[in-house]
Design an enzyme around this catalytic site. Structure first.
Site, PDB file in Angstrom:
ATOM      1  N   ASP A  55      -4.188   0.368   9.779  1.00 10.07           N
ATOM      2  CA  ASP A  55      -3.330  -0.050  10.895  1.00 10.07           C
ATOM      3  C   ASP A  55      -3.495   0.774  12.164  1.00 10.07           C
ATOM      4  OD1 ASP A  55      -2.199  -2.188   9.591  1.00 10.07           O
ATOM      5  OD2 ASP A  55      -0.610  -0.979   8.690  1.00 10.07           O
ATOM      6  N   PRO A  99       2.821  10.685  -4.193  1.00 13.71           N
ATOM      7  CA  PRO A  99       3.843  11.000  -5.182  1.00 13.71           C
ATOM      8  C   PRO A  99       4.045   9.800  -6.114  1.00 13.71           C
ATOM      9  CG  PRO A  99       4.600  11.451  -2.934  1.00 13.71           C
ATOM     10  CD  PRO A  99       3.327  10.695  -2.824  1.00 13.71           C
TER      11      PRO A  99
END
Lengths: 267, 267
Positions: free
Chosen positions: B108, B42
């Site tokens: 990660d 977004p």
């Protein structure tokens, strides 16, 4: 330009098609990883190195004494390396791999490869890859030699020890992420910045324990000597490079001056 | 252990999910390659660097101002990089990629990655990757610094020139493989062995022409000076490293001897 990546092959299965020189080089490359290996090649096409590798690593290499049959060979395969003398057959296999969306490298046919191998330096858990993006394999080896001269040979051992220290630290201060995780990362980074790389190679279990007790728990970075180590090997190495020219210069200086003094006295 | 490879992204499409710091690092990494990039995030989640990259590289990066919707997003995608703060959503996307057999890296979450990024050195067509196999990113940067000191900075240019020379040679003596191909490879290897790496950086079109005429056609390896180059930069560099300690040693020697002579005379 390529994207250099470290491909994970744990619990993966790599298929090598062919049994000649390049095929055995490929076996060597894949044996370094955690993958299991399938080799498809008629027995009489195996060279002596390939035979030897298959015999020595029978727990990891499965040999199928046949020619590559078709798409059914790709079942449960995660990566394919073709090493055939026949470019047409290689191309057909590559197309089958594309259909099955399996990454493939075809020896000697760069246009068909999803990935290339490059010149490599390995030292325990340390891996270095040099790629010239197809502009000259010989140059890659020369750059490899240049890089090797810059390494002390103690880096692999140092990395292994840092890995073990990190594991011990995680046992002492567990938890993923969060404040604890950040504090752990910060302390490890400080330690890695302040110590010479080769200093880590000296760490044994007792020294790691004392490093965590005197260091981590008191939020400080002890020196190698503090935890019972001896002086840094790397610094010695670096200085040694200058020692010889320094000594040569010194003696030339002494000799020249002595000579001048001697002749001035004779006058 | 991983398999270090140079992944080919020519005519390929890489999807980056996310718009934060790691997402913009990923854009940087992929912009170096030949891939086109799709970013799904977004608008309000883009950081300033991501915004800047999307604006500057609009021919290569397509931004989709929305959250990742589902498997349909993976249509025509060849590689996926997730860079989200939400590990659960990352995991879902990774599973969709597995179903579609698309290589994926989840920032990660090492367990979910098909491949890792490592510390990298880039100089034109030269790419070097350093992997510690997850044992410490900080150590990888320290080894990178060590390797960088071993490089002259002229390697990239040298590789570019060797690439151009090889292209010219192929035009002069065309044909894939066979005797001609072997002779070409042999001559290029001899040249790359005999010349200093940095010597190649000096080659311009005229010098390449004369190198091929005096060298390839007469089956010999001319020196850099023979084709109009000046003396080797690299050798100068290497010698320079010893010059300073040599000079320091010399002056210390002169000074010491002079001092001794002086005091002996005063007696």
């Amino acid at each position: 330009m390529s994207l250099l990546v470290a491909w994970q092959l744990k619990d993966r299965r790599v298929l090598i098609v062919g049994g000649g020189e390049i095929a055995s080089q490929r076996m060597d490359s894949i044996l370094v990883t955690d993958a299991s290996i399938a080799v498809i090649a008629p027995e009489h096409r195996l060279n002596s190195r390939a035979r030897q590798l298959i015999a020595c690593h029978h727990a990891r290499i499965t040999h199928h004494d046949r020619l590559f049959l078709g798409p059914s060979e790709l079942h449960n395969i995660d990566m394919v390396l073709t090493a055939l003398d026949d470019p047409e057959r290689s191309r057909e296999i590559v197309l089958m791999c594309r259909d099955a969306r399996i990454p493939v490298n075809a020896a000697d046919i760069p246009d068909l490869c999803d990935f290339y191998f490059g010149a490599q330096i390995r030292d325990g858990p340390l891996q270095i890859m040099i790629s010239t993006n197809g502009n000259g394999p010989r140059l890659a080896s020369r750059i490899k030699e240049r890089l090797q001269r810059a390494l002390s040979g103690g880096e692999g051992e140092a990395i292994t020890k840092v890995g073990r220290l990190r594991t011990l630290l995680k046992q002492k201060a567990p938890g993923i992420g969060g404040d604890q995780g950040r504090r752990r990362m910060k302390w490890m980074t400080r330690l890695c910045n302040e110590w010479e790389l080769e200093d880590f190679a000296q760490l044994d279990n007792a020294m790691m324990k004392s490093l965590l007790e005197d260091g981590w728990e008191k939020d400080r970075i002890p020196s190698l000597q503090d935890v019972g180590g001896t002086c840094s090997t790397r610094r010695y190495h670096q200085n040694f490079h200058s020692t010889i020219p320094l000594a040569v210069g010194f003696f030339v200086g002494v000799f020249t001056t002595a000579l001048i003094t001697f002749f001035r006295h004779r006058k």
